[in-house]
Design a protein around this motif. Sequence first.
Motif, PDB file in Angstrom:
ATOM      1  N   UNK A 148       0.837  -1.201   0.000  1.00  0.00           N
ATOM      2  CA  UNK A 148       0.000   0.000   0.000  1.00  0.00           C
ATOM      3  C   UNK A 148       0.877   1.259   0.000  1.00  0.00           C
ATOM      4  N   UNK A 149       1.946   1.231   0.789  1.00  0.00           N
ATOM      5  CA  UNK A 149       2.862   2.381   0.809  1.00  0.00           C
ATOM      6  C   UNK A 149       3.521   2.568  -0.557  1.00  0.00           C
ATOM      7  N   UNK A 150       3.912   1.478  -1.207  1.00  0.00           N
ATOM      8  CA  UNK A 150       4.581   1.569  -2.504  1.00  0.00           C
ATOM      9  C   UNK A 150       3.644   2.048  -3.602  1.00  0.00           C
ATOM     10  N   UNK A 151       2.399   1.620  -3.545  1.00  0.00           N
ATOM     11  CA  UNK A 151       1.432   2.043  -4.554  1.00  0.00           C
ATOM     12  C   UNK A 151       1.132   3.538  -4.471  1.00  0.00           C
ATOM     13  N   UNK A 152       1.507   4.155  -3.364  1.00  0.00           N
ATOM     14  CA  UNK A 152       1.354   5.598  -3.215  1.00  0.00           C
ATOM     15  C   UNK A 152       2.488   6.373  -3.867  1.00  0.00           C
ATOM     16  N   UNK A 153       3.344   5.697  -4.641  1.00  0.00           N
ATOM     17  CA  UNK A 153       4.465   6.318  -5.377  1.00  0.00           C
ATOM     18  C   UNK A 153       5.329   7.198  -4.478  1.00  0.00           C
ATOM     19  N   UNK A 154       5.929   6.597  -3.443  1.00  0.00           N
ATOM     20  CA  UNK A 154       6.680   7.402  -2.480  1.00  0.00           C
ATOM     21  C   UNK A 154       8.096   7.757  -2.928  1.00  0.00           C
ATOM     22  N   UNK A 155       8.570   8.878  -2.420  1.00  0.00           N
ATOM     23  CA  UNK A 155       9.975   9.232  -2.526  1.00  0.00           C
ATOM     24  C   UNK A 155      10.666   8.930  -1.202  1.00  0.00           C
ATOM     25  N   UNK A 156       9.848   8.747  -0.150  1.00  0.00           N
ATOM     26  CA  UNK A 156      10.311   8.418   1.194  1.00  0.00           C
ATOM     27  C   UNK A 156       9.321   7.425   1.784  1.00  0.00           C
ATOM     28  N   UNK A 157       9.842   6.360   2.389  1.00  0.00           N
ATOM     29  CA  UNK A 157       8.975   5.415   3.092  1.00  0.00           C
ATOM     30  C   UNK A 157       9.433   5.342   4.542  1.00  0.00           C
ATOM     31  N   UNK A 158       8.491   5.542   5.453  1.00  0.00           N
ATOM     32  CA  UNK A 158       8.730   5.452   6.886  1.00  0.00           C
ATOM     33  C   UNK A 158       8.271   4.085   7.372  1.00  0.00           C
ATOM     34  N   UNK A 159       9.173   3.323   7.965  1.00  0.00           N
ATOM     35  CA  UNK A 159       8.851   2.005   8.511  1.00  0.00           C
ATOM     36  C   UNK A 159       8.937   2.080  10.025  1.00  0.00           C
ATOM     37  N   UNK A 160       7.855   1.768  10.708  1.00  0.00           N
ATOM     38  CA  UNK A 160       7.829   1.744  12.169  1.00  0.00           C
ATOM     39  C   UNK A 160       7.773   0.288  12.610  1.00  0.00           C
ATOM     40  N   UNK A 161       8.874  -0.194  13.169  1.00  0.00           N
ATOM     41  CA  UNK A 161       8.984  -1.572  13.666  1.00  0.00           C
ATOM     42  C   UNK A 161       8.511  -2.596  12.624  1.00  0.00           C
ATOM     43  N   UNK A 162       9.124  -2.631  11.447  1.00  0.00           N
ATOM     44  CA  UNK A 162       8.638  -3.515  10.387  1.00  0.00           C
ATOM     45  C   UNK A 162       8.760  -5.009  10.682  1.00  0.00           C
ATOM     46  N   UNK A 163       9.583  -5.402  11.654  1.00  0.00           N
ATOM     47  CA  UNK A 163       9.722  -6.833  11.949  1.00  0.00           C
ATOM     48  C   UNK A 163       8.824  -7.291  13.093  1.00  0.00           C
ATOM     49  N   UNK A 164       8.127  -6.379  13.704  1.00  0.00           N
ATOM     50  CA  UNK A 164       7.324  -6.691  14.886  1.00  0.00           C
ATOM     51  C   UNK A 164       6.293  -7.782  14.628  1.00  0.00           C
ATOM     52  N   UNK A 165       6.380  -8.849  15.400  1.00  0.00           N
ATOM     53  CA  UNK A 165       5.394  -9.924  15.348  1.00  0.00           C
ATOM     54  C   UNK A 165       5.470 -10.815  14.127  1.00  0.00           C
ATOM     55  N   UNK A 166       6.566 -10.767  13.376  1.00  0.00           N
ATOM     56  CA  UNK A 166       6.665 -11.540  12.147  1.00  0.00           C
ATOM     57  C   UNK A 166       7.589 -12.743  12.310  1.00  0.00           C
ATOM     58  N   UNK A 167       7.320 -13.769  11.530  1.00  0.00           N
ATOM     59  CA  UNK A 167       8.184 -14.945  11.484  1.00  0.00           C
ATOM     60  C   UNK A 167       9.526 -14.553  10.873  1.00  0.00           C
ATOM     61  N   UNK A 168      10.599 -15.231  11.256  1.00  0.00           N
ATOM     62  CA  UNK A 168      11.936 -14.882  10.743  1.00  0.00           C
ATOM     63  C   UNK A 168      12.025 -14.803   9.217  1.00  0.00           C
ATOM     64  N   UNK A 169      11.365 -15.688   8.504  1.00  0.00           N
ATOM     65  CA  UNK A 169      11.404 -15.665   7.037  1.00  0.00           C
ATOM     66  C   UNK A 169      10.766 -14.391   6.490  1.00  0.00           C
ATOM     67  N   UNK A 170       9.667 -13.983   7.078  1.00  0.00           N
ATOM     68  CA  UNK A 170       8.988 -12.764   6.636  1.00  0.00           C
ATOM     69  C   UNK A 170       9.843 -11.542   6.984  1.00  0.00           C
ATOM     70  N   UNK A 171      10.514 -11.573   8.138  1.00  0.00           N
ATOM     71  CA  UNK A 171      11.416 -10.470   8.499  1.00  0.00           C
ATOM     72  C   UNK A 171      12.491 -10.325   7.432  1.00  0.00           C
ATOM     73  N   UNK A 172      13.057 -11.441   6.980  1.00  0.00           N
ATOM     74  CA  UNK A 172      14.075 -11.399   5.918  1.00  0.00           C
ATOM     75  C   UNK A 172      13.512 -10.773   4.644  1.00  0.00           C
ATOM     76  N   UNK A 173      12.296 -11.159   4.271  1.00  0.00           N
ATOM     77  CA  UNK A 173      11.661 -10.600   3.068  1.00  0.00           C
ATOM     78  C   UNK A 173      11.440  -9.097   3.209  1.00  0.00           C
ATOM     79  N   UNK A 174      10.991  -8.680   4.378  1.00  0.00           N
ATOM     80  CA  UNK A 174      10.739  -7.262   4.615  1.00  0.00           C
ATOM     81  C   UNK A 174      12.056  -6.479   4.546  1.00  0.00           C
ATOM     82  N   UNK A 175      13.104  -6.998   5.159  1.00  0.00           N
ATOM     83  CA  UNK A 175      14.393  -6.293   5.142  1.00  0.00           C
ATOM     84  C   UNK A 175      14.991  -6.258   3.735  1.00  0.00           C
TER      85      UNK A 175
END
Length: 155
Positions: A68-95
């Motif tokens: 959703x953030x990317x579809x907003x065509x950002x020049x800046x993306x703010x991530x607040x605790x992007x790994x919170x509550x996620x499985x290790x594999x998903x954390x890797x994908x997010x990072x």
Amino acid sequence: GIGWVPDDRRVFPTLTVARNLAIARKKTAFKAWSEKDCFAIFSALEYLMERECENLSGGEMQMVAISRALLGAPGLVLFDEPSQGLAPKIVQDVMKTIARLRDEGIAVLVVEQNVQSALAVADRVYVLDRGRIVHEGGAGALLDDGARRAELLGV
């Protein structure tokens, strides 16, 4: 031109993934992302489009929030605790996604308690202690300096 990925995802639970993504589209001076671009990052998302967000896992909701953030065509993306509550594999994908955005020239600001993950994708690091900046500098230098890292971060 600013995208936001909040720590609690803030998806609309009774709307489908497709609808959550559709309401995020904006035109800005920055790169326009498509759903197809998002599917290239999060392949599972394509198969979830008709599912209501209240029936998604935490990792699936994070995929929706980032897309959703990317579809907003950002020049800046703010991530607040992007790994919170996620499985290790998903954390890797997010990072990996954060690193990709950085590499594509999109400014990224990450607030994260998962120190190793944050240092792996950061160019610069600011360490806060009780609201005060106690360290600032290159992420690589802090990653390489185990004694300083242990002193500041306990890891």
